[in-house]
Design a protein around this motif. Structure first.
Motif, PDB file in Angstrom:
ATOM      1  N   THR A  35      -0.969  -1.527  -4.214  1.00  0.00           N
ATOM      2  CA  THR A  35      -2.318  -1.989  -3.935  1.00  0.00           C
ATOM      3  C   THR A  35      -3.085  -0.869  -3.239  1.00  0.00           C
ATOM      4  N   TYR A  93       0.843  -1.200   0.000  1.00  0.00           N
ATOM      5  CA  TYR A  93       0.000   0.000   0.000  1.00  0.00           C
ATOM      6  C   TYR A  93       0.878   1.249   0.000  1.00  0.00           C
ATOM      7  N   LYS A 127      -5.238  -1.768  -0.854  1.00  0.00           N
ATOM      8  CA  LYS A 127      -5.588  -2.385   0.424  1.00  0.00           C
ATOM      9  C   LYS A 127      -4.571  -1.953   1.487  1.00  0.00           C
TER      10      LYS A 127
END
Length: 76
Positions: free
Chosen positions: A64, A59, A66
């Motif tokens: 990502t 992240y 998430k």
């Protein structure tokens, strides 16, 4: 390469570049270069910041969306 999440997480946590630099034990100028992608940030700093912000390394690096770090369960 730029890492906009470094800046985003810093701002979301109400921190200045100087605050983050103090957490990493580096200068504000050095951290500023990491944030702008002008200098490669050492892996240990990525790990330290991911732990501090409680997000995954993926992240933080923008790989990502998430935020939650993956927790591996140990086998018994």
């Amino acid at each position: 390469m730029k890492y906009p999440r470094l800046r985003q997480m810093r701002i979301e946590n109400h921190m200045t570049q100087k605050d983050v630099a103090e957490q990493l034990a580096c200068s504000q100028n050095c951290y500023s270069k990491y944030e702008r992608g002008e200098r490669e940030m050492p892996l240990r700093y990525w790990v330290q910041l991911a732990g501090y912000y409680r997000v995954s390394l993926d992240y933080l690096a923008g790989r990502t969306d998430k935020k939650e770090p993956h927790h591996f369960g140990g086998r018994r």
